[in-house]
Design a protein around this motif. Structure first.
Motif, PDB file in Angstrom:
ATOM      1  N   SER A 183       0.652  -1.191   0.176  1.00  0.00           N
ATOM      2  CA  SER A 183       0.248   0.046  -0.051  1.00  0.00           C
ATOM      3  C   SER A 183       0.795   1.155   0.064  1.00  0.00           C
ATOM      4  N   GLU A 184       0.115   2.210  -0.262  1.00  0.00           N
ATOM      5  CA  GLU A 184       0.908   3.292  -0.323  1.00  0.00           C
ATOM      6  C   GLU A 184       1.402   4.238   0.902  1.00  0.00           C
ATOM      7  N   MET A 185       2.657   5.051   0.892  1.00  0.00           N
ATOM      8  CA  MET A 185       2.892   5.608   2.346  1.00  0.00           C
ATOM      9  C   MET A 185       2.588   7.018   2.278  1.00  0.00           C
ATOM     10  N   ARG A 186       2.360   7.433   3.508  1.00  0.00           N
ATOM     11  CA  ARG A 186       1.902   8.695   3.735  1.00  0.00           C
ATOM     12  C   ARG A 186       2.907   9.545   4.583  1.00  0.00           C
ATOM     13  N   PHE A 187       3.198  10.569   4.435  1.00  0.00           N
ATOM     14  CA  PHE A 187       4.388  11.202   5.143  1.00  0.00           C
ATOM     15  C   PHE A 187       3.915  12.644   6.030  1.00  0.00           C
ATOM     16  N   THR A 188       4.563  12.714   7.002  1.00  0.00           N
ATOM     17  CA  THR A 188       4.441  14.116   7.789  1.00  0.00           C
ATOM     18  C   THR A 188       5.445  15.209   7.484  1.00  0.00           C
ATOM     19  N   LYS A 189       5.408  16.328   7.920  1.00  0.00           N
ATOM     20  CA  LYS A 189       6.521  17.239   7.771  1.00  0.00           C
ATOM     21  C   LYS A 189       7.530  17.117   8.904  1.00  0.00           C
ATOM     22  N   ASP A 190       7.279  16.400   9.812  1.00  0.00           N
ATOM     23  CA  ASP A 190       8.340  15.862  10.840  1.00  0.00           C
ATOM     24  C   ASP A 190       8.991  14.446  10.579  1.00  0.00           C
ATOM     25  N   HIS A 191       8.899  14.324   9.062  1.00  0.00           N
ATOM     26  CA  HIS A 191       9.491  13.103   8.753  1.00  0.00           C
ATOM     27  C   HIS A 191       9.221  11.822   8.919  1.00  0.00           C
ATOM     28  N   GLU A 192       7.974  11.699   9.389  1.00  0.00           N
ATOM     29  CA  GLU A 192       7.383  10.362   9.810  1.00  0.00           C
ATOM     30  C   GLU A 192       6.858   9.741   8.737  1.00  0.00           C
ATOM     31  N   TRP A 193       6.825   8.335   8.493  1.00  0.00           N
ATOM     32  CA  TRP A 193       5.960   7.816   7.395  1.00  0.00           C
ATOM     33  C   TRP A 193       4.938   6.662   7.971  1.00  0.00           C
ATOM     34  N   VAL A 194       3.944   6.554   7.417  1.00  0.00           N
ATOM     35  CA  VAL A 194       3.053   5.447   8.005  1.00  0.00           C
ATOM     36  C   VAL A 194       2.560   4.673   6.578  1.00  0.00           C
ATOM     37  N   ARG A 195       2.541   3.419   6.680  1.00  0.00           N
ATOM     38  CA  ARG A 195       1.851   2.722   5.555  1.00  0.00           C
ATOM     39  C   ARG A 195       0.938   1.721   6.258  1.00  0.00           C
TER      40      ARG A 195
END
Lengths: 513, 449, 125
Positions: free
Chosen positions: C2-14
């Motif tokens: 699945s696609e990853m999403r990102f935050t401005k603080d440089h975390e990702w969630v999949r």
């Protein structure tokens, strides 16, 4: 003859005066003694409540000659002020007078117990009282708490007095503390210990506190501001009086971090700047030895408003001489916020600081801060064309450069510092303060001669030219080469911590050969 | 002035190089209203002879411990320090170096700190020790804060056996936080019930062993009770020489051990600087306050040492640090480790036996005094002596001093509000006490009653 | 995958099947340097979007890691205990920090996708 031997290097791994030294745990042999003690008198029945230790403790046994050699060899792997120039910014590494050591070892001062009857320690109380008098006179402040054990402990002292004052005056909701971004890490850490929250204040382009930003953050929930002056960039906060005025108008106190008091002793009294409380690092400003990380002492001056909250114990003048107040009930209506440590303060450090102060006198102390500032400005002037100074204008007791002069050279501030080690110097402070990139903070102190500074300048200039030649990056990266150990693997140390010796567990691959 | 190398010619030359007319120009950022134009009206500089004379005069006003039969303890103990300790301690490479942030030129400091940490861990029976705190009292306060951090609880129980300065320092440290202290009354008889007080809110129990009034306890049942409720046991040790003979806190189930290291190497020094000892279990190491030296290797693969796990500390973590401590007691740690290295296993054990034997001998001699009795059956080198009904121990101690005897501390000096402690005298005996010292003390007390 | 999403603080969630894996980005691990320790949340911990979830430490720095989405932690990456260096070696795969069940999958909609994050990072340099 050994059956095999290295073609280069030595058989032992030693390099002349650099002698490899094992851990004490690798030197011991059961039954040796480094002290002679009589046989204990026989005890019919011990009084240990059945809690006698079972089995061996696990300590190594060594004789005195082994011990003397061990520590002598260890000492030779250290760089001290006695060894050479130590321009470690913000740490004030100046000469430690040996008279101070001698005085601290007089049996009449060293061999005293803190709980002897007070009439048998009047001379010791006089030492504390005399030093307190000097510190009050030099700062212009009416009171001083002598018990803090170091600078950070003094910060905690001042902040606790502020908190106690606010609580006592129905202002207990004041919990916010304004701290510049350039502050020492101890400032926010100390504030947190008093239940305060930390609100950072930005710096201006000229390296000083942004006064407008500070004013905008003042409010009726602010307990105090913590400002280092001269600040950690080595600059005097030229708007300090306005900062103090605005702070007081908002009902808050002005805590001054006195780490850099050595730049202004005898030239400025902090009371005249509007300071309410400030710690004084005796191990910096008054030349007591740093001892590889302490002990220090952090007496903390207090304004009239804060003085009643000073911690226990303290010395007062009584009918029969000097008296130590150890309990609230004896405090004559004062409201001490508590006790900060055991006993009566860092007495051994007091003796040394007082010996230094008496040696220097008011004239010498003023000359010392003047020469400290002169030396820093001399370095700044002689290095400005090759390094990149972070700010314009004269500095105080230390000068700050950043790493722009190393741009595109492949050499970092760290590499530059390590190359200085090979040249026989202790590096300056690196990467602090955080407000400039790749900081190099140099504090020469007043006890360095012009000859020392000139020689240092030539080396730093040479290194800067070498770095900028573009051909020496690898050379810098592999420095230092001539030290007992070369660059150490800090990642390994932190990922798999080995914090003690254990039987058979501490040999590295190389050392085991 | 002997500490300032510049000549006036140097100063002139340097000002020229800087490009200013005089030094005042360098202070131009100082507001005019705060500038002092001349030295303050205070004494001027003095030569070594004058300063020595002034200190000799102050020293003469004190009765130093070596000049009297001396039996004071109460957290600070007089032990004989081998001559080699101070001779080595004054080597400039130790004395005049900074905190070892540059490991390549600080291997001496780092190695002795590593050795010190190991010795403290071994002595206390713990896994790991730090590179020192200011003193026993501040180490105790730090342990309380650490226990709250580890357990995420807020209640700290302070035993009546704990040194009163450790108690008040800990109370002070917690008073403006959300952590609370539960303070038991002073416990000269060793009768308090700690186990009954431990509950599911308790972060830790802090006890001292041997206690402030001398008594020794097997703390294993208390440790078990703490652990059953998810609390930690913190044990304070005021005289590490006791660990030569008494089972270490680690063997009794302690989670944190704090202590005062002054007994070894440091000397009396009117109570400061001291040396805070701090040891714990491996699993809590990242919650520990203070510096840690650790082993690693250099780029040539040679064993070496660095300061490590620094992300716990104030210079990196700022307001989220485990403590604000920076400067600690480095040189005192060196004195401690040198003294303990000279003693070794054999010496420390023998030293502890001598201390205990001397205390037993002293108790026997004190039995001669009518109405006096030692309050607890167990002790190491220190006990609380009840001098008899109607006797004020403070008055006795004062009269003893007039006779040139430094005969213990009245318990009321610490607890002025506890009437029942008025007749109690705390006495310590170490290897420095001779038979004749003891006889002189007993005779003097008899005369003073 | 699945696609990853990102935050401005440089975390990702999949997110896969309602469970999100969270970590820090390649950019973040590079900025930190050698990771020496990761303090991870325990299973069962309830996290709010943007709340402190973990701490990642290098030799000279410690950084908070914020949860990119709200939810309940189901698992922390045990492999990081012995090998914190995995964060450097495989920040966006094996070096994941923790997994959580999402309480509000709608939060994903406002987060950056790969292209947007890459553009964001490019602007930072």
């Amino acid at each position: 003859m050994p059956e095999s031997f290295p073609i280069s290097g030595t058989i032992s791994g030693n390099r002349a005066l650099q002698i490899e030294e094992p851990l004490i745990f690798e030197l011991g042999s059961d039954g040796r003694l480094g002290v002679d003690l009589p046989d204990p008198a026989p005890v019919d029945e011990d009084r240990l409540a059945g809690c006698r230790r079972q089995g061996r403790i696990g300590l190594p046994d060594l004789s005195e000659p082994q011990v003397v050699r061990h520590y002598t060899r260890l000492s030779q792997k250290n760089y001290g002020i006695d060894t050479g120039f130590y321009p470690l910014g913000s740490c004030t590494m100046k000469h430690n007078p040996r008279l101070s050591e001698k005085m601290a070892r007089l049996p009449g001062l060293a061999d005293l117990h803190p709980f002897q009857p007070q009439k048998t320690v009047q001379g010791a109380l006089e030492v504390i009282d005399s030093l307190a008098g000097w510190l009050k006179d030099l700062t212009g402040m009416p009171a001083v708490a002598m018990s803090p054990a170091a600078g950070a402990h003094g910060e905690w002292c001042g902040l606790m007095a502020i908190r106690a004052y606010h609580e006592d005056h129905g202002q207990g909701h004041r919990r916010r503390v304004l701290v510049p971004e350039s502050a020492h890490g101890t400032n926010p850490a100390s504030a947190a210990m008093c239940g305060f929250t930390v609100d950072p204040i930005p710096a201006r382009d000229n390296g000083r506190v942004d006064v407008d930003a500070l004013k905008a953050k003042l409010g009726d929930d602010v307990a105090c501001i913590m400002v280092t002056n001269p600040n950690t960039c080595g600059l005097f906060e030229d708007e300090i009086i306005e900062i103090a005025r605005a702070t007081h108008a908002a009902g808050a106190f002005f805590y001054c971090d006195g780490a850099n008091f050595n730049a202004i002793v005898g030239r400025v009294r902090v009371a005249d700047l509007g300071v309410d409380t400030m710690h004084i690092n005796l191990h910096k400003t008054f030349s007591t030895p740093h001892g590889g990380g302490g002990p220090g002492a952090g007496p903390t001056v207090l304004s009239d408003k804060l003085a009643p909250y000073a911690p226990l114990p303290f010395v007062v003048h009584g009918e029969g001489g000097l008296r130590l107040v150890e309990h609230v009930a004896e405090a004559g209506g004062a409201k001490p916020f508590g006790r900060m440590k055991g006993y009566h303060g860092q007495f051994g450090v007091f003796v040394r600081a007082l010996a230094y102060i008496m040696s220097m006198g008011s004239d010498g102390l003023r000359q010392a801060s003047t020469d400290a500032v002169l030396n820093a400005n001399y370095l700044l002037a002689r290095l400005s064309d090759v390094l990149t100074p972070s700010f314009d204008g004269p500095c105080m007791h230390e000068c700050l450069f950043d790493d722009r002069f190393l741009k595109d050279t492949g050499v970092t501030t760290l590499d530059f510092a390590k190359a200085m080690i090979d040249e026989g110097y202790h590096p300056m402070t690196m990467y602090f303060p955080l407000v400039v990139h790749g900081a190099l903070l140099m504090e020469p102190t007043e006890t360095e001669s012009k000859e020392t500074l000139d020689a240092f300048v030539e080396v730093v200039r040479g290194l800067a030219f070498k770095a900028r030649s573009g051909a020496a990056a690898d050379d810098f990266k592999s420095a230092p080469r001539y030290t007992p150990r070369r660059r150490l693997d800090e990642t390994l140390a932190a990922r798999t911590p080995v914090l003690r010796w254990k039987p058979g567990a501490n040999a590295t691959a190389q050392a085991a050969e | 002035m002997r500490y300032l190398p510049h000549t006036d010619a140097d100063r002139r030359h340097m000002l020229r190089a800087i490009g200013v007319a005089d030094v005042d120009a360098l202070f131009r950022d100082v507001p005019d209203s705060a500038r002092l134009d001349k030295p303050l009206d205070l004494p001027r500089h003095q030569g070594e002879m004058e300063v020595e004379r002034a200190f000799a005069r102050m020293a003469m006003k004190n009765l130093s411990a070596g000049c009297a039969p001396f039996f004071i303890g109460a957290g600070v103990y007089r032990h004989h320090i081998p001559a080699a300790v101070d001779q080595l301690l004054t080597r400039g490479e130790f004395l005049t170096s900074y905190t070892p942030y540059q490991p390549e030129v600080s291997q001496g400091t780092l190695q002795y700190l590593f050795e010190f940490q190991t010795q403290v861990a071994i002595l206390t029976g713990m896994d790991v020790a730090n590179a020192s705190m200011y003193d026993g009292a501040t180490a105790c306060a730090e342990a309380a804060v650490m226990a709250c951090r580890v357990t995420k609880r807020r209640k700290v129980i302070l035993s009546g056996s704990l040194h009163p300065h450790y108690r008040s320092t800990t109370e002070t440290a917690l008073q403006y936080t959300d952590m609370k202290t539960d303070l038991l009354a002073p416990d000269p008889m060793g009768m308090e019930d700690l186990i009954g007080r431990v509950d599911s809110q308790t972060a830790c129990v802090i006890v001292q062993n041997p206690g402030f009034f001398g008594g020794i306890k097997d703390l294993t049942p208390l440790a078990d009770a703490c652990h059953a409720d998810g609390a930690l046991l913190v044990v304070a040790v005021a005289d590490p020489v006791s660990l030569g003979l008494v089972a270490p806190p680690g063997a009794m189930g302690a989670d944190i051990v704090v202590g005062e290291g002054q007994s070894l190497g440091v000397g009396l020094g009117f109570g400061g600087p001291g040396l805070g000892l701090f040891a714990t279990r491996d699993r809590y190491v990242r919650q520990m306050p203070g510096r840690l030296a650790g082993q690693t290797a250099d780029i040539d693969g040679k064993r070496g040492y660095v300061l490590t796990l620094s992300t716990r500390e104030q210079h990196i973590r700022r307001e989220k640090a485990t403590s604000n401590i920076c400067t600690n007691s480095g040189l005192c740690a060196l004195a401690f480790t040198m003294h303990l290295t000279l003693l070794g296993e054999t010496g420390l054990t023998r030293l502890a036996e001598i201390n205990h034997a001397n205390a037993v001998r002293l108790e026997q001699k004190l039995r001669r005094i009518k109405g006096a009795r030692v309050l607890q059956r167990s002790y190491f080198n220190e006990f609380a002596l009840y001098l008899g009904d109607e006797v004020d121990a403070a008055v006795v101690v004062d009269r003893l001093a007039d006779k040139g005897v430094l005969g213990g501390v009245p318990a009321a000096r610490f607890y002025p509000d506890y009437e029942e402690l008025v007749p109690v005298l705390i006495l310590a005996a170490t290897e420095t006490n001779s038979e004749s010292d003891m006889d002189a003390l007993v005779a003097a007390i008899e005369e003073c009653l | 995958m699945s696609e990853m999403r990102f935050t401005k603080d440089h975390e990702w969630v999949r997110v896969e099947g309602g469970v999100g894996a969270v970590g820090i980005t390649e950019y973040a691990q590079h900025a930190l340097g050698d990771v020496v320790f990761v303090d991870l949340p325990a299973a069962g911990k309830v996290l709010a979007q943007g709340g402190e979830a973990a701490v990642v430490e290098s030799v000279k720095a410690a950084s908070e890691v914020y949860s990119p989405v709200s939810g309940t932690v189901t698992e922390a990456n045990a492999a990081l205990e012995d090998r914190p260096g995995l964060v450097n070696e495989a920040a966006e795969s094996d070096g994941w920090f923790f997994k959580l069940t999402l309480s509000d999958p709608g939060e994903l909609a406002d987060m950056m996708d790969r292209a947007a994050y890459d553009a964001y990072v490019k602007d930072l340099d």
